[in-house]
Design a protein around this motif. Sequence first.
Motif, PDB file in Angstrom:
ATOM      1  N   THR A  32      -7.690  -2.081  -3.432  1.00  0.00           N
ATOM      2  CA  THR A  32      -7.007  -1.532  -2.261  1.00  0.00           C
ATOM      3  C   THR A  32      -7.389  -2.353  -1.040  1.00  0.00           C
ATOM      4  OG1 THR A  32      -7.005   0.705  -3.194  1.00  0.00           O
ATOM      5  CG2 THR A  32      -6.693   0.515  -0.816  1.00  0.00           C
ATOM      6  N   VAL A  59      -1.984  -3.135  -2.656  1.00  0.00           N
ATOM      7  CA  VAL A  59      -2.768  -2.595  -3.761  1.00  0.00           C
ATOM      8  C   VAL A  59      -2.424  -3.346  -5.042  1.00  0.00           C
ATOM      9  CG1 VAL A  59      -3.022  -0.321  -2.728  1.00  0.00           C
ATOM     10  CG2 VAL A  59      -1.099  -0.750  -4.245  1.00  0.00           C
ATOM     11  N   GLY A 108      -4.979   4.077  -4.046  1.00  0.00           N
ATOM     12  CA  GLY A 108      -4.086   3.049  -3.518  1.00  0.00           C
ATOM     13  C   GLY A 108      -3.247   3.516  -2.357  1.00  0.00           C
ATOM     14  N   THR A 130      -9.101   2.969   6.223  1.00  0.00           N
ATOM     15  CA  THR A 130      -7.703   3.227   5.895  1.00  0.00           C
ATOM     16  C   THR A 130      -6.854   3.262   7.169  1.00  0.00           C
ATOM     17  OG1 THR A 130      -8.169   5.596   5.908  1.00  0.00           O
ATOM     18  CG2 THR A 130      -8.207   4.480   3.769  1.00  0.00           C
ATOM     19  N   GLY A 186       0.825  -1.197   0.000  1.00  0.00           N
ATOM     20  CA  GLY A 186       0.000   0.000   0.000  1.00  0.00           C
ATOM     21  C   GLY A 186       0.858   1.245   0.000  1.00  0.00           C
ATOM     22  N   THR A 206      -2.855   3.551   1.257  1.00  0.00           N
ATOM     23  CA  THR A 206      -3.422   2.824   2.390  1.00  0.00           C
ATOM     24  C   THR A 206      -3.105   3.492   3.719  1.00  0.00           C
ATOM     25  OG1 THR A 206      -1.480   1.376   2.396  1.00  0.00           O
ATOM     26  CG2 THR A 206      -3.423   0.621   1.180  1.00  0.00           C
TER      27      THR A 206
END
Length: 475
Positions: free
Chosen positions: A420, A389, A115, A150, A59, A117
Motif C-alpha cells: 500500500t 496498491v 489497500g 493514509t 488506491g 488509501t
Amino acid sequence: MHNFVIEGGTVVTMDGARRVIDRGTVHIRDGRIAAVGESEAPEDGVERIDASGMLVLPGLIDAHAHAGHALVKTLASDDGQGWFDACKQLYTSGSDAEFWRADAALFALERIRAGVTTGVSMLGGGDSISRTDDPRHGDAHCTAIEAAGTRAVVAVGCNRPPFPWLYKDWDGSGSDEPISFERQLEVSREIAANWHGGAGGRLSVALTYPVSHENQALPEGVTREMVTDHARQVRALSRELGLRFTQDGHREGSIAYAHREQDILGSDAYLSHCTNLTEADITALRESGASVVHNPSAIASVRGRCPAPELIDLGVTVAIGSDAPAPDRSGDMFRHMQQAMHYHRRHFRDDQVLPPGKALEMITIDAARAIGMDAEIGSLEPGKKADIVLLDLRKPHLVPANMPLHRAIYFANAADIDTTIVDGRILMRGRKVQSVDEEAVMDAADAAIARALERTGLHHLLEIRPGFWGKSRYS
C-alpha cells in the motif's frame, strides 16, 4: 517520499480508456506518478519494486464511514437499536480525545492492510451524533491519520435540535458540558481551519448535517423552520470555506426535501445510503448534481434498497462505502464491491447487472469523483498522486493465472493486498505495515473501548443475546 518504479505487474490504470497493461511500469517521482506504460528500464539508481504476479491498482477509496465505529464492533450482539443507543451514549458520555485517536489509528491500520488509501469518516455515529463539542476530538482523530500516512476526509458538523446537547468532558472537568448549535458550528470551523489540507495535503475536511424528512416527527419546541435554518447555516459554512458537503442516511423523499425545501444540495455534495428513493428524489439528484454513496453491506441496505444501477444509468455518480467496520462490517472494499454485485443481481434476478468493471470504478475513479478528488486520485495517470496498491494474485483462490481483473474483483479480499502506497510513501510492503506499530495500535484500541465501557456501564452489551444458538432468528 522517494523515487522508484513498479514493474512487471498487470497495471490497471482506471484512466479514461481503462487501459490494462500487462507487465507494465509505473514511475513514481516526488510523491506523484511520473509515467505509466510498457516495461522500460528505469533511471540508474532508482529503486525497483517487482510486481510480477500482481495487479497494480489505484488506491481503493471508501467513500463513507464513521469515526468511532472501529471500537464498537458487534456491541449489543446484533440488536440494531441497542447498538445505535450505545453509540450515542459512548460517543457523548464515554469517550475522550484518546478514544478518537485510538479509533482513527485502528481504522487507518485496517485500511492500510486492505489497500484503502483514502477514506471518508464522519466524526461520530449514526446520522446525528457529531463529536464537535471541542476541537480536541477532531484534532486527536486527524493526528492519528497524519501519523498512519493514509489519505482521509473527516466530516464534522452539528447535531439535530433540541439543544443543548450534553457531552461528558473526560479530558477536563469530568462534568457534563451543555453544547449549543453555535458551539458545534464554531468547532467545525476550527477543525476545518486546523486540518483541511493538512498532513501534506492528505487530510481534508467536509461538513455534514443530519438528514431531514418532510413528515419527520420533531421534539417539543423544535420546528421544521429551525431545522432548515440550522441545515442552511452548516451548508453556508461549507460554501464559505470551499468544503464538500455530505449527509448520512437519505431515504424515501429526503433528497427531494433537502433540494427543494432546504436548498442544501449541489454538485459538491455526496449523500450516503439513499434507499427506497422516490421519483422526486431521483429528479433532485439529477438537478443538483449530487453524488450517491451506496453502502451495500450496511443495515440500511437490509431495510431498504439503493437503486444504484438505475442511478448509474441516469448519469448519477455512485460510489461504494463501507459504512465503517461496525456493527457487523469491515473496511474490506472487495467485500463491499462483491456484495453490491450480488445484491443488485438478486434484486433484478439478472446476473448481467453491475458488471465487475463498473464495481471496481465505484471504489476507485467514481469514488474519487464523488468526494471531489478525481483530479488527484482514483486512477494511475501521470501527474496524479501516487496512491497505489499491489494485489498478490498468487493465491489459490485467485489462480489459474488468466482473466486477472475478473479474478481480483470476484474473489480477492483485503488479505490479498501486498503493498500500500500513499503519496509515494510505502505504508505496507509484503504485508508488513511500516508506518505504525501494529501491536501498539491494537493495544491502545483495546484500552480505549474498555475505558469507555467502564464509564458508561455498558459491559452487558458484550454478552451473547438469547437466540444466538439453535434458532432461525433472534428471540
